[in-house]
Motif scaffolding. Structure first.
Motif, PDB file in Angstrom:
ATOM      1  N   ARG A  90      -7.930  -0.516  11.662  1.00 55.51           N
ATOM      2  CA  ARG A  90      -6.814  -0.168  10.780  1.00 55.51           C
ATOM      3  C   ARG A  90      -5.772   0.680  11.509  1.00 55.51           C
ATOM      4  O   ARG A  90      -4.565   0.505  11.318  1.00 55.51           O
ATOM      5  CB  ARG A  90      -7.324   0.572   9.545  1.00 55.51           C
ATOM      6  CG  ARG A  90      -7.949  -0.339   8.500  1.00 55.51           C
ATOM      7  CD  ARG A  90      -8.668   0.450   7.430  1.00 55.51           C
ATOM      8  NE  ARG A  90      -7.890   1.563   6.927  1.00 55.51           N
ATOM      9  CZ  ARG A  90      -8.411   2.585   6.251  1.00 55.51           C
ATOM     10  NH1 ARG A  90      -9.713   2.634   6.006  1.00 55.51           N
ATOM     11  NH2 ARG A  90      -7.635   3.546   5.810  1.00 55.51           N
ATOM     12  N   PHE A  97       0.951   1.105   3.567  1.00 54.35           N
ATOM     13  CA  PHE A  97      -0.088   1.496   2.614  1.00 54.35           C
ATOM     14  C   PHE A  97       0.403   1.127   1.217  1.00 54.35           C
ATOM     15  O   PHE A  97       1.176   1.844   0.596  1.00 54.35           O
ATOM     16  CB  PHE A  97      -0.355   3.003   2.713  1.00 54.35           C
ATOM     17  CG  PHE A  97      -1.685   3.424   2.154  1.00 54.35           C
ATOM     18  CD1 PHE A  97      -1.827   3.725   0.815  1.00 54.35           C
ATOM     19  CD2 PHE A  97      -2.795   3.506   2.977  1.00 54.35           C
ATOM     20  CE1 PHE A  97      -3.036   4.127   0.296  1.00 54.35           C
ATOM     21  CE2 PHE A  97      -4.006   3.909   2.462  1.00 54.35           C
ATOM     22  CZ  PHE A  97      -4.132   4.217   1.130  1.00 54.35           C
ATOM     23  N   ARG A  99       0.191   0.377  -2.712  1.00 54.51           N
ATOM     24  CA  ARG A  99      -0.530   0.631  -3.953  1.00 54.51           C
ATOM     25  C   ARG A  99      -0.117  -0.429  -4.956  1.00 54.51           C
ATOM     26  O   ARG A  99       1.058  -0.595  -5.240  1.00 54.51           O
ATOM     27  CB  ARG A  99      -0.229   2.026  -4.502  1.00 54.51           C
ATOM     28  CG  ARG A  99      -0.656   3.148  -3.572  1.00 54.51           C
ATOM     29  CD  ARG A  99      -0.556   4.493  -4.275  1.00 54.51           C
ATOM     30  NE  ARG A  99      -0.885   5.583  -3.371  1.00 54.51           N
ATOM     31  CZ  ARG A  99      -2.116   5.975  -3.093  1.00 54.51           C
ATOM     32  NH1 ARG A  99      -3.139   5.339  -3.628  1.00 54.51           N
ATOM     33  NH2 ARG A  99      -2.327   6.986  -2.272  1.00 54.51           N
ATOM     34  N   ASP A 198      -4.012   7.668   2.667  1.00 55.79           N
ATOM     35  CA  ASP A 198      -2.793   7.247   3.351  1.00 55.79           C
ATOM     36  C   ASP A 198      -2.310   8.427   4.193  1.00 55.79           C
ATOM     37  O   ASP A 198      -1.933   9.466   3.647  1.00 55.79           O
ATOM     38  CB  ASP A 198      -1.740   6.862   2.314  1.00 55.79           C
ATOM     39  CG  ASP A 198      -0.379   6.565   2.933  1.00 55.79           C
ATOM     40  OD1 ASP A 198      -0.288   6.529   4.174  1.00 55.79           O
ATOM     41  OD2 ASP A 198       0.585   6.368   2.167  1.00 55.79           O
ATOM     42  N   ASP A 200       0.349   9.095   5.557  1.00 54.05           N
ATOM     43  CA  ASP A 200       1.730   9.491   5.294  1.00 54.05           C
ATOM     44  C   ASP A 200       1.936  10.041   3.878  1.00 54.05           C
ATOM     45  O   ASP A 200       3.064  10.362   3.499  1.00 54.05           O
ATOM     46  CB  ASP A 200       2.668   8.299   5.507  1.00 54.05           C
ATOM     47  CG  ASP A 200       2.687   7.824   6.953  1.00 54.05           C
ATOM     48  OD1 ASP A 200       2.620   8.689   7.850  1.00 54.05           O
ATOM     49  OD2 ASP A 200       2.749   6.604   7.191  1.00 54.05           O
ATOM     50  N   ASP A 201       0.855  10.147   3.112  1.00 54.45           N
ATOM     51  CA  ASP A 201       0.954  10.634   1.739  1.00 54.45           C
ATOM     52  C   ASP A 201       1.188  12.149   1.754  1.00 54.45           C
ATOM     53  O   ASP A 201       0.346  12.901   2.263  1.00 54.45           O
ATOM     54  CB  ASP A 201      -0.342  10.300   0.992  1.00 54.45           C
ATOM     55  CG  ASP A 201      -0.313  10.737  -0.469  1.00 54.45           C
ATOM     56  OD1 ASP A 201       0.678  11.361  -0.889  1.00 54.45           O
ATOM     57  OD2 ASP A 201      -1.292  10.457  -1.181  1.00 54.45           O
TER      58      ASP A 201
END
Length: 321
Positions: A90, A97, A99, A198, A200-201
């Motif tokens: 990954r 990412f 959702r 994620d 980058d969240d």
């Protein structure tokens, strides 16, 4: 001139994992005076059957798309299991990412109804960041203030762990056993958050930042870059007046939920866990919560800190909705 440190997730992961592998684990002789933690870059390259320069390019982020064959060779060299290998893939094949449903901290009507109908199965729902999204009443008897909807499970677990440890007796065998088991569980939770989250969240970054600032143990484990899904195991919980009980648990991903997971507790027929669940199911909801209270006064003293951190977690959830 030193080698520049890379900042790509793939390179960080490779560096962290090679530092965890000891030379004797891969058949290398350890010479006197060796100071390198884990494996050297050139040792990983040799084990993986590639040139040292090519491995260096990967770790520095100068080769961002290594082939599957190369990744498999690196996984073997670094003794990665299947979950860790999938995480490595990954990182090497990053995709947006996505959702599939709005990430608003809610669960579907079907999941909510399922929780309500499980009258003999304690269960709760989390997201990838380990926020508690929903729980049924039976969980009140097991969570000790950790499995509360609207809070972050990892934050509250760390706060109660820290206070328990600060008030524990190193000479008390039971305290040592509880702390050891707790740290093992925290490791699993951290690995699951890294695996599912994620990178980058902003909420994930905020959780990591808050825990890093408060807890040395979190900083140490997070730096190891272990990444594994939270699948199944055994959790020890205190149920008054029955005492400490070992419950089996299983976590399943909710399809098309945007990264939500449902965890259920159970016990084999006739086991102490099965008896404890039957006992809790026979109690009114408020009594279930009281039964889940921890006997240790040191854990009770943890609650103000837990409440404060839980409020922070709720704010994080609200700001990301």
């Amino acid at each position: 001139m030193g080698v520049a440190r890379n900042t790509t997730p793939l390179g960080e992961y490779l560096r962290a994992r090679r530092e965890q592998v000891q030379p004797h684990q891969v058949g290398l002789e350890v010479l006197p005076g060796r100071r390198v933690p884990g494996l050297r870059r050139e040792e990983v390259a040799e084990l993986a059957g590639m040139s040292p320069d090519y491995y260096l390019r990967i770790e520095q982020g100068r080769d961002r798309r290594p082939s599957e064959q190369v990744l498999s060779a690196l996984a073997r060299a670094l003794l990665l299991d299947e979950d860790s290998f999938q995480y490595l893939v990954r990182l090497a094949r990053p995709r947006p990412f996505v959702r599939r449903v709005p990430h608003d901290g809610s669960v579907s009507r079907g999941v909510a109804q399922l929780l309500a109908q499980w009258s003999h199965t304690p269960a709760y729902v989390t997201d990838a960041n380990q926020n508690i999204l929903a729980a049924n009443p039976l969980v009140d008897g097991l969570g000790s203030g950790v499995l509360v909807p609207g809070t972050n499970m990892l934050i509250t677990s760390f706060e109660s762990y820290a206070v328990y440890r600060a008030n524990s007796d190193p000479a008390n065998a039971e305290d040592v056993e509880i702390i050891t088991e707790w740290e093992g569980t925290l490791r699993e939770m951290i690995a699951a958050m890294r695996y599912h989250g994620d990178p980058d969240d902003p909420q994930l970054q905020e959780i990591v930042g808050a825990l890093s600032a408060r807890h040395q143990f979190f900083r140490t484990v997070w730096a190891e870059h272990d990444a594994k899904p939270y699948v199944s195991g055994v959790k020890r919980a205190f149920v008054a007046p029955l005492g400490w009980v070992d419950f089996r648990w299983q976590t399943l991903e909710v399809p098309r939920s945007g990264g939500q997971f449902i965890t259920m507790f159970f016990g084999d027929p006739g086991s102490a866990a099965a008896q404890a669940i039957a006992y809790l199911a026979a109690l009114p909801p408020r009594a279930q919560a009281v039964a889940g209270g921890v006997e240790s006064a040191s854990l009770n003293r943890a609650m103000p800190a837990i409440d404060a951190l839980s409020t922070g977690a709720k704010t994080m959830m609200a700001s990301s909705s």
